[in-house]
Design an enzyme around this catalytic site. Sequence first.
Site, PDB file in Angstrom:
ATOM      1  N   PRO A   1       0.691  -1.193  -0.064  1.00  0.00           N
ATOM      2  CA  PRO A   1      -0.262   0.044   0.052  1.00  0.00           C
ATOM      3  C   PRO A   1       0.732   1.253  -0.034  1.00  0.00           C
ATOM      4  O   PRO A   1       0.237   2.192  -0.229  1.00  0.00           O
ATOM      5  CB  PRO A   1      -1.068  -0.097   1.426  1.00  0.00           C
ATOM      6  CG  PRO A   1       0.054  -0.961   1.976  1.00  0.00           C
ATOM      7  CD  PRO A   1       0.704  -1.972   1.367  1.00  0.00           C
TER       8      PRO A   1
ATOM      9  N   GLU B   1       2.497  -7.897   9.296  1.00  0.00           N
ATOM     10  CA  GLU B   1       2.612  -6.505   9.491  1.00  0.00           C
ATOM     11  C   GLU B   1       3.323  -5.731   8.387  1.00  0.00           C
ATOM     12  O   GLU B   1       3.216  -4.417   8.176  1.00  0.00           O
ATOM     13  CB  GLU B   1       3.491  -6.230  10.851  1.00  0.00           C
ATOM     14  CG  GLU B   1       3.334  -4.604  11.098  1.00  0.00           C
ATOM     15  CD  GLU B   1       2.172  -4.151  11.672  1.00  0.00           C
ATOM     16  OE1 GLU B   1       2.043  -2.805  11.476  1.00  0.00           O
ATOM     17  OE2 GLU B   1       1.001  -4.920  11.731  1.00  0.00           O
TER      18      GLU B   1
ATOM     19  N   ARG C   1      -3.439  -9.144 -20.438  1.00  0.00           N
ATOM     20  CA  ARG C   1      -4.267  -8.987 -21.475  1.00  0.00           C
ATOM     21  C   ARG C   1      -3.693  -7.963 -22.652  1.00  0.00           C
ATOM     22  O   ARG C   1      -3.972  -7.899 -23.574  1.00  0.00           O
ATOM     23  CB  ARG C   1      -5.387  -8.419 -20.915  1.00  0.00           C
ATOM     24  CG  ARG C   1      -5.362  -6.858 -20.186  1.00  0.00           C
ATOM     25  CD  ARG C   1      -6.748  -6.529 -19.304  1.00  0.00           C
ATOM     26  NE  ARG C   1      -7.700  -6.824 -20.239  1.00  0.00           N
ATOM     27  CZ  ARG C   1      -8.349  -5.983 -20.894  1.00  0.00           C
ATOM     28  NH1 ARG C   1      -7.642  -4.884 -21.424  1.00  0.00           N
ATOM     29  NH2 ARG C   1      -9.354  -6.169 -21.711  1.00  0.00           N
TER      30      ARG C   1
ATOM     31  N   ASP D   1      -9.665   0.296 -24.559  1.00  0.00           N
ATOM     32  CA  ASP D   1      -9.895   0.126 -23.187  1.00  0.00           C
ATOM     33  C   ASP D   1      -9.988   1.656 -22.443  1.00  0.00           C
ATOM     34  O   ASP D   1      -9.132   2.443 -22.874  1.00  0.00           O
ATOM     35  CB  ASP D   1      -9.108  -0.862 -22.363  1.00  0.00           C
ATOM     36  CG  ASP D   1      -9.577  -2.206 -22.648  1.00  0.00           C
ATOM     37  OD1 ASP D   1     -10.802  -2.461 -23.238  1.00  0.00           O
ATOM     38  OD2 ASP D   1      -8.825  -3.013 -22.297  1.00  0.00           O
TER      39      ASP D   1
END
Length: 244
Positions: free
Chosen positions: A89, A116, A154, A169
């Site tokens: 993150p 953690e 893809r 896309d």
Amino acid sequence: MRFDVLTLFPEMFEGFFSSSIMKRAMDQRLVEASLVNFRDYSTDKHRMVDDTPYGGGGGMVLKPEPLFRAVEALTEETQVRPPVLMMSPQGTPFTQKKAEALSRHSRLILLCGHYEGFDERIRRHLVDEEISIGDYVLTGGELAAMVVMDSIIRLVPGVLGNAGSAEEDSFSTGLLEYPQYTRPADFRGWKVPDVLLSGHHAQIARWRRQQSLERTLERRPDLLEHAPLTDEERAWLKQRKSDS
């Protein structure tokens, strides 16, 4: 294209690689993937891969030894080590542009964390780039790794039946994709726009571009700042904004 995924839960990827486009890519040998349980590279008799953090605090931290050993075993016969990506993150936000850049590599190594977090020495001395799929925290990096691989796979030539599908896309052009329609031409009184039935390719292309601009302006105006637009399109957008 080859992926080496370092994970404590390789079974999580079984469904991902055994269905839909991923399975077809694997069957056609366009994509290769190895799932490595880095617990196998622990030197501890209990096969420990984590330990308590120095300085105190909650949770457990992944130890450096197993991950370094796993990556070194995977790359010992390669002249140039492929990029090592950590799912985190704290990483760079993952975008379509990043997927396109990563798809130009022939091999990638993905690290999936748990607990953690990672010992900082893994970040500093093993990982080439940290990738985040959003501003939230998951229980592990496996789902993030699947998202990253799906978006990259893809883009591998031959994986999609129509190569133009990926090019059109959302985000590939810097804009959101235009509305799509299929048969029937009239469903419960909701009709397909006449231009799409006209067979006039230039008019259809013009309509689709305008629809992409309108949809992006409505839903993701932040994308327009860096989108490749013509002077005419910028003038049109300026007028639309002033009218609203």
